[in-house]
Design an enzyme around this catalytic site. Sequence first.
Site, PDB file in Angstrom:
ATOM      1  CB  CYS A 116      -0.934   0.018   1.201  1.00 22.53           C
ATOM      2  SG  CYS A 116      -1.917  -1.465   1.338  1.00 22.53           S
ATOM      3  CG  HIS A 256      -3.508   3.101   2.532  1.00 22.64           C
ATOM      4  ND1 HIS A 256      -3.980   2.818   1.276  1.00 22.64           N
ATOM      5  CD2 HIS A 256      -3.561   1.934   3.241  1.00 22.64           C
ATOM      6  CE1 HIS A 256      -4.289   1.523   1.221  1.00 22.64           C
ATOM      7  NE2 HIS A 256      -4.047   0.972   2.393  1.00 22.64           N
ATOM      8  CG  ASN A 286      -6.887  -1.348   1.350  1.00 25.28           C
ATOM      9  OD1 ASN A 286      -6.162  -0.810   0.516  1.00 25.28           O
ATOM     10  ND2 ASN A 286      -6.417  -1.895   2.453  1.00 25.28           N
TER      11      ASN A 286
END
Length: 329
Positions: A116, A256, A286
């Site tokens: 990520c 994020h 996500n």
Amino acid sequence: MKRPIAMIAGTGHAVPKKILTNHDFAALGIDTNDEWITDRTGIKQRYIAGEGESLTSLSAEAARAAMKAAGVTAPELDIIILGTASPDRLLPATAVEVQAAIGATRAAAFDISAACSGWVYGMKMAEGLLAMGDAETVLVIGAETLSRIVNWKDRNTCVLFGDGAGATVVKRSTKGRGILSAYLRSDGTLADLLQRQAGGALRPVTPEVLAEGSNCISMAGREVFKNAVRSMADACDRALDGAKLAASDIDLLIPHQANIRIIEATAKHAGMPMEKVYVNVDRYGNTSAASIPIALNEALRDGRIKEGMTVMFVAFGAGFTWGSLVVRF
Ligand code: UT7
């Protein structure tokens, strides 16, 4: 060398056509519900790649939009850096497939495996290449087709992730715009908490691996949650220190997008009110490396980011890896 050296000259993003809402899981036979997913994560829907869509095609679409916004053509690109945890193939890098797809005839191209945090890591690499004089125009992409590597029988993970791509053209700084500070870290002692155990060279895919699903993402959710908050909070402090700024100097925080509760806890620690925090996890889930560049592109298009504003980015992911940037637009 004195910052800013590298600035964001254009952005773009792309998502697959198909949307999967929380209500759609029932039809897939997954024991979950909208209330649980919304309460625990803030996610309402995510995009899922279908036939004819790939990490390469999504990345190329995002790249074309970013190049258009920056006013650059593909042959002007010197380097393509692609952060992903779900490459189309393990070999070669998806970045070279994007290089071919968009016709970046002069560009070097490589993938970054920082989960990520891939886009934040990529931005720091781009800045370094500009600082060395090795590049003038760099394309940094964060992209994922996580739907192809989740275990659709595991409700702990399959509801969380989505697909998409975000691209950023990075050029030499003008008018004081660009990266004011950057901070990157990792902690491999915690690698097992979020991983694909099999499918690599050490433990190749076998019928047994496929049966147990160990080639798919597995995550110790609660442990990851705690580390994400701690590390992103620390990264915000470090990025502010590096830029010699206070939280009150930041116009927008783009964290994020993994979980609304992680975003809220990070913002609280950083001293940022939620009105100054960009949130789109409800619409995308996500998307790992893609989440920040997608949010950035939306924030620019929506007018949430205007010229002269200072934006802080913070990421955390498998590895663990984490990092932050402060950027003046
Ligand atoms: O992108 C990089 C990093 N990733 C993250 O940052 C994700 C970090 N972790 C999280 O966001 C959260 O930990 C989760 C959203 C994954 C889970 O939330 P939680 O509040 O930590 O829940 P939990 O894992 O402690 O599970 C609570 C309960 C369990 O039931 P029991 O054991 O308490 O009876 C789970 O079985 O919720 C159950 N559960 C579900 N129930 C309905 C787990 N997944 C689901 C589901 N639907 N999809």
